[in-house]
Each structure stands twice: as structure tokens, then as C-alpha cells.
Scaffold this active site. Sequence first.
Site, PDB file in Angstrom:
ATOM      1  N   TRP A 100       0.828  -1.216   0.000  1.00 32.15           N
ATOM      2  CA  TRP A 100       0.000   0.000   0.000  1.00 32.15           C
ATOM      3  C   TRP A 100       0.856   1.258   0.000  1.00 32.15           C
ATOM      4  CZ3 TRP A 100      -4.490  -0.357  -1.930  1.00 32.15           C
ATOM      5  CH2 TRP A 100      -5.223  -1.542  -1.788  1.00 32.15           C
ATOM      6  N   ASP A 171      -0.986   6.575   6.560  1.00 35.70           N
ATOM      7  CA  ASP A 171      -2.150   5.852   6.047  1.00 35.70           C
ATOM      8  C   ASP A 171      -2.523   4.810   7.099  1.00 35.70           C
ATOM      9  OD1 ASP A 171      -3.958   4.164   4.880  1.00 35.70           O
ATOM     10  OD2 ASP A 171      -2.675   3.569   3.199  1.00 35.70           O
ATOM     11  N   LYS A 195     -12.669  -0.900   7.553  1.00 34.63           N
ATOM     12  CA  LYS A 195     -12.055  -1.934   8.396  1.00 34.63           C
ATOM     13  C   LYS A 195     -12.510  -1.750   9.855  1.00 34.63           C
ATOM     14  CE  LYS A 195      -8.544  -1.533   4.955  1.00 34.63           C
ATOM     15  NZ  LYS A 195      -8.601  -2.757   4.194  1.00 34.63           N
TER      16      LYS A 195
HETATM   17  N1  PMP Z   1      -4.182   1.645   2.371  1.00 34.52           N
HETATM   18  C1  PMP Z   1      -4.269   0.514   3.086  1.00 34.52           C
HETATM   19  C2  PMP Z   1      -3.288   0.282   4.188  1.00 34.52           C
HETATM   20  C3  PMP Z   1      -5.265  -0.414   2.791  1.00 34.52           C
HETATM   21  O1  PMP Z   1      -5.359  -1.535   3.495  1.00 34.52           O
HETATM   22  C4  PMP Z   1      -6.171  -0.156   1.742  1.00 34.52           C
HETATM   23  C5  PMP Z   1      -7.298  -1.097   1.389  1.00 34.52           C
HETATM   24  N2  PMP Z   1      -7.205  -2.382   1.763  1.00 34.52           N
HETATM   25  C6  PMP Z   1      -6.021   1.024   1.016  1.00 34.52           C
HETATM   26  C7  PMP Z   1      -5.033   1.900   1.366  1.00 34.52           C
HETATM   27  C8  PMP Z   1      -6.959   1.367  -0.104  1.00 34.52           C
HETATM   28  O2  PMP Z   1      -8.149   1.726   0.468  1.00 34.52           O
HETATM   29  P1  PMP Z   1      -9.432   2.143  -0.366  1.00 34.52           P
HETATM   30  O3  PMP Z   1      -9.941   0.906  -0.997  1.00 34.52           O
HETATM   31  O4  PMP Z   1     -10.335   2.733   0.673  1.00 34.52           O
HETATM   32  O5  PMP Z   1      -9.015   3.169  -1.369  1.00 34.52           O
END
Ligand code: PMP
Length: 359
Positions: A100, A171, A195
Site C-alpha cells: 500500500w 495511512d 475496516k
Molecule cells: N491503504 C491501506 C493500508 C489499505 O489496506 C487499503 C485497502 N485495503 C487502502 C489503502 C486502499 O483503500 P481504499 O480501498 O479505501 O481506497
Amino acid sequence: MRVYNFSAGPAMMPLEVIEEAQSELPDWKGGMSVMEVSHRGADFKACAAETEQSLREVMRIPHSYKVLFLQGGAMGQFAAVPFNLASAGDPVDFMLTGQWGTKALKEAGRMGLMANVVADEKPSRYTRVPDEGSFSVNPDARYLHYTPNETIGGVEFGYVPSTGQVPLVADMSSTILSRPIDVSKFGVIYAGTQKNMGPAGMAVVIVRDDLLDRARPSTPSIWHYRTQADNDSMLNTPPTFSIYLLGKILAWVNRNGGLAGMAERNRAKADLLYGFIDASSFYSNPVEPASRSWMNVPFLMVNPDLNKKFVADAAAAGLTNLGGHRSVGGMRASIYNAMPIEGVQALIEFMKEFERVHA
Ligand code: PMP
């Protein structure tokens, strides 16, 4: 029948929250569901203000921070942060501990930033976080971005990196509300809500006041932190249902001991599951003990040919969504706030029996 849902997100929510929402759904206020009322009406405005106030109390957010409820999930913030905090050509620092953070880095590159990777755990195959103090921050960087919990690899920081005057951007999608944190150490915290904060469809952004006025002029209005802050996140129609449910989740967190209570519960669940995996020669977790996530627990079996059977048999036993991320395979148990310890105990019992039959 409710199952124990180990999905990484959208994830399990507390049943009592879902039931409360269910009971209010047809007639929240004045013969309408919360999904049908105007976001500019007094009822919804009060609901949004209450949700924000609860979040401030639960996370102990100082007055010098704004709380924004925005659409576009966490990935929207991969772009919004560069727009708001830096101009094209500006230097920024990144720490990479998984997929991520790497995606966020790519997006910053698309926004024209000169990203410098101050620590990259790729050589360890993302099985650890950098040692505290082992990296040096560029004092001219507009910010340093990191991912306190990498959802796919199950790698979590046990400390908050110190960056001096450089604003720290986190994040927190898969760790927010899982334990107490000192918000004052951060410039920007953002998290997708699907989450620990309810349904998908929203990002919560917590931004320090002095960072509200750095946006480049081309920043789209809906991503513009100052504009959204001045409009109470209601520049356009906000994700009303997500805001309403976040309020209910926060009340549940409060009823269960606040963030200290969450931390206690999450540590106990993680200790139990990692303890079982480490004691086994059939299952394994590749992450260094000090970097292991409390929220996402990936695990492998000696014989990967059994993975599909494991996931299918577990689902049949009411333990769902245990498949690892499509990019890494194996298994992954996401044990967010709403997963009770009984769910982890049931998983361990299942794992024991699966091993007995297939070892
Ligand atoms: N950052 C992290 C640490 C994630 O776990 C996720 C989704 N699993 C995201 C970003 C992306 O999130 P979104 O689908 O809300 O854009």
C-alpha cells in the site's frame, strides 16, 4: 446465521451496531431512513457533528486538528495528500513496508513529486519495519509518508517514526482505532473506513491546522482540505450513511473501554493466534515478531496445495474470507476490532483439526 468474517475489508462489524442501525432504518427521524434525509437538514448536521465529536474524544484529537469526512477511500488520499501538501517538483520522503505504501509512492510520482525512499523493506520481502532511528529524513521534505499497518503483508510499526519538523503523514486504514495513538505526532492521518470504522465509502482525514493552506492551486475542490474544512466536509453531498454508522461504531468502542480497551482486546487476540502459529510446524507466519500486525495475520502451510481446501472448509465451518491477498496467496486472518476473541479461538480449533487430518 452470522459467521466469523476474517475479511481484510470491507470487514466484520459489531452485530449490535448492525442491529441498532437495522432498527432505526425505516424511521430514523421523521419517517425516513438516514439514507433519505438531506445532508443539510438539522438532523443530519447534528449526526455528523456528533460523529466528529466522538472521534475527537475517542482518539483525543487536539483542537489544532481538523477532522474531515471525505469520499474516495484511502486511495483518494494517495492523491489528495500530494495535492494538498506539495507542489510538482517538491521533495517528499516515503518509508516502504509493503504494497500500500508502494502504491501511495506511485501516486505521488504521478502528481510530480520527487519522492525519496528513506527506508525500503523490500529486501526482507516486507517482513519487518525499519529499526527505529535507522533512517534519516530529508529536512526539506514536504512530508514523510508511511503505512503504520500494511494490510496485505501483516506488518505493523510498534513505534511512531520521529521526523523532526517534517510533517508525518500516515495511512492508518487498517490500524486506526485499534490502539491509542498520540495524534500530536502527526501532520496528517487518513484512513479508509471499511475496516475498523464501518462501511466502505469514506476516508477519515485528520489534518493539522498549519497544513491546511499549502495546497497547490490546481487542487480539485473536493480534495482541498481547507475548502472541505471550511465547509464541514459538506462541500458536496458527503457519505451520509458512513458518517452515521461511524458514530455508532465509536459509541461501541466507548462501551468497550475506548482505545485502551480495543488495544487490550486486540493484543490478546493477536498473541493467541501468533502463539499458536509459532508453536506449530504445520503453519507459519513470515513476519518478524516485533513487526507483526495486530490486525492482519497472514499464514502459510507447509503444503500450499492445501490452501484452497483450507479456505473452503473453513468457510463451511463459518470462518469466512481466510484467503490471502491475491498477490501473495496463502491465508490471512484479519482480526479487526469487531472480531471477538471467540472468533480467534474458533479459528485455532479449526486449524488444529485441519492439521490433524492433513499433516
Ligand atoms: N491503504 C491501506 C493500508 C489499505 O489496506 C487499503 C485497502 N485495503 C487502502 C489503502 C486502499 O483503500 P481504499 O480501498 O479505501 O481506497
